[in-house]
Design a protein around this motif. Structure first.
Motif, mmCIF file in Angstrom:
data_model
loop_
_atom_site.group_PDB
_atom_site.id
_atom_site.type_symbol
_atom_site.label_atom_id
_atom_site.label_comp_id
_atom_site.label_asym_id
_atom_site.label_seq_id
_atom_site.Cartn_x
_atom_site.Cartn_y
_atom_site.Cartn_z
ATOM 1 N N ILE A 178 0.860 -1.176 0.000
ATOM 2 C CA ILE A 178 0.000 0.000 0.000
ATOM 3 C C ILE A 178 0.899 1.228 0.000
ATOM 4 C CG2 ILE A 178 -1.696 1.287 1.338
ATOM 5 C CD1 ILE A 178 -2.758 -1.376 2.336
ATOM 6 N N ARG A 179 0.604 2.162 -0.892
ATOM 7 C CA ARG A 179 1.431 3.365 -0.982
ATOM 8 C C ARG A 179 1.028 4.349 0.096
ATOM 9 N NH1 ARG A 179 0.438 3.448 -7.071
ATOM 10 N NH2 ARG A 179 -0.165 5.605 -6.804
ATOM 11 N N GLN A 180 2.039 5.029 0.638
ATOM 12 C CA GLN A 180 1.815 6.006 1.694
ATOM 13 C C GLN A 180 1.835 7.410 1.124
ATOM 14 O OE1 GLN A 180 4.802 5.288 4.658
ATOM 15 N NE2 GLN A 180 3.571 3.749 5.680
ATOM 16 N N CYS A 181 1.323 8.333 1.889
ATOM 17 C CA CYS A 181 1.305 9.747 1.531
ATOM 18 C C CYS A 181 2.740 10.228 1.338
ATOM 19 C CB CYS A 181 0.610 10.538 2.633
ATOM 20 S SG CYS A 181 0.441 12.300 2.292
ATOM 21 N N SER A 182 2.941 11.085 0.339
ATOM 22 C CA SER A 182 4.279 11.596 0.034
ATOM 23 C C SER A 182 4.730 12.708 0.972
ATOM 24 C CB SER A 182 4.328 12.139 -1.404
ATOM 25 O OG SER A 182 4.096 11.109 -2.324
ATOM 26 N N ARG A 183 3.810 13.277 1.738
ATOM 27 C CA ARG A 183 4.178 14.354 2.652
ATOM 28 C C ARG A 183 5.052 13.796 3.761
ATOM 29 N NH1 ARG A 183 0.966 19.168 2.381
ATOM 30 N NH2 ARG A 183 2.441 19.802 3.995
ATOM 31 N N SER A 184 6.063 14.560 4.152
ATOM 32 C CA SER A 184 6.996 14.082 5.174
ATOM 33 C C SER A 184 6.275 13.898 6.499
ATOM 34 C CB SER A 184 8.164 15.055 5.327
ATOM 35 O OG SER A 184 7.685 16.327 5.659
ATOM 36 N N ALA A 185 6.639 12.863 7.202
ATOM 37 C CA ALA A 185 6.115 12.491 8.520
ATOM 38 C C ALA A 185 4.659 12.035 8.485
ATOM 39 C CB ALA A 185 6.291 13.627 9.533
ATOM 40 N N CYS A 186 4.067 11.853 7.323
ATOM 41 C CA CYS A 186 2.694 11.347 7.233
ATOM 42 C C CYS A 186 2.755 9.857 6.916
ATOM 43 C CB CYS A 186 1.903 12.092 6.159
ATOM 44 S SG CYS A 186 0.176 11.552 6.066
ATOM 45 N N ALA A 209 -2.169 6.498 0.855
ATOM 46 C CA ALA A 209 -2.464 7.455 -0.205
ATOM 47 C C ALA A 209 -3.795 7.120 -0.860
ATOM 48 C CB ALA A 209 -1.355 7.441 -1.240
ATOM 49 N N VAL A 210 -4.571 8.177 -1.190
ATOM 50 C CA VAL A 210 -5.855 7.990 -1.870
ATOM 51 C C VAL A 210 -5.935 8.823 -3.148
ATOM 52 C CG1 VAL A 210 -7.112 7.426 0.236
ATOM 53 C CG2 VAL A 210 -6.987 9.804 -0.528
ATOM 54 N N ALA A 211 -4.980 9.733 -3.351
ATOM 55 C CA ALA A 211 -5.011 10.623 -4.508
ATOM 56 C C ALA A 211 -3.596 10.829 -5.034
ATOM 57 C CB ALA A 211 -5.620 11.965 -4.126
ATOM 58 N N THR A 212 -3.509 11.229 -6.306
ATOM 59 C CA THR A 212 -2.219 11.519 -6.927
ATOM 60 C C THR A 212 -2.226 12.967 -7.400
ATOM 61 O OG1 THR A 212 -1.907 9.239 -7.609
ATOM 62 C CG2 THR A 212 -0.631 10.889 -8.791
ATOM 63 N N LEU A 213 -1.165 13.684 -7.066
ATOM 64 C CA LEU A 213 -1.004 15.087 -7.441
ATOM 65 C C LEU A 213 0.061 15.183 -8.525
ATOM 66 C CD1 LEU A 213 -1.397 18.168 -6.941
ATOM 67 C CD2 LEU A 213 0.388 17.967 -5.203
ATOM 68 N N THR A 214 -0.285 15.877 -9.605
ATOM 69 C CA THR A 214 0.642 16.094 -10.710
ATOM 70 C C THR A 214 0.633 17.572 -11.043
ATOM 71 O OG1 THR A 214 0.029 13.944 -11.595
ATOM 72 C CG2 THR A 214 1.216 15.395 -13.063
ATOM 73 N N CYS A 245 5.141 12.448 -9.686
ATOM 74 C CA CYS A 245 3.817 12.617 -9.109
ATOM 75 C C CYS A 245 3.913 12.397 -7.605
ATOM 76 C CB CYS A 245 2.833 11.615 -9.701
ATOM 77 S SG CYS A 245 2.574 11.821 -11.463
ATOM 78 N N TYR A 246 2.938 12.931 -6.892
ATOM 79 C CA TYR A 246 2.929 12.819 -5.439
ATOM 80 C C TYR A 246 1.644 12.133 -5.008
ATOM 81 C CZ TYR A 246 6.572 16.244 -6.079
ATOM 82 O OH TYR A 246 7.700 16.886 -6.500
#
Length: 129
Positions: free
Chosen positions: A4-12, A16-21, A42-43
């Motif tokens: 399962i992919r985790q949020c790209s923000r540090s310390a979170c 992940a539920v969304a991708t930011l480009t 992408c994040y």
């Protein structure tokens, strides 16, 4: 399935539920459903960070529709995978038989009998007789 992919923000540590480009040429940030594969530019964001997303002044945010429930693999996905494995297994039977011993070749040469085929990492296991 991968991890399962985790949020790209540090310390979170949230999933992940969304991708930011970012589309730099249009000064636009595109936020949409979680991409199938993790891309280097992408994040992946959790729900909290996706909802609180802000962009630089003058930029636009394009928010794509998010699914209400995570998409699960369906029977069509499983059949497509099974057909792909079956097709890949059938290719050597139609072509030439591989030689009993490997012939020495340079690292840049394609292996004998590999013309037009891709050597994948999947293997077909036959039922024991």
């Amino acid at each position: 399935m991968g991890a399962i992919r985790q949020c790209s923000r540090s310390a979170c540590r949230q999933s992940a539920v969304a991708t930011l480009t970012y589309v730099y040429a249009d000064s636009t940030a595109v936020l949409g459903p979680l991409a199938t594969f993790a891309e280097p530019h992408c994040y992946d964001l959790c729900e909290q960070h996706a909802d609180s997303l802000t962009v630089p002044r003058g930029w636009e945010v394009l928010r794509l529709a998010m699914p209400t429930t995570p998409q699960q693999p369906g029977p069509d996905d499983l059949l497509a995978l099974a057909n792909a494995v079956r097709d890949a297994a059938a290719l050597p039977a139609q072509g030439q038989q591989p030689p009993a011993q490997r012939a020495p070749h340079s690292a840049l040469e394609a292996p004998a009998g590999a013309e037009g085929t891709r050597r994948g990492h999947l293997r077909v296991l036959r039922e024991p007789s």
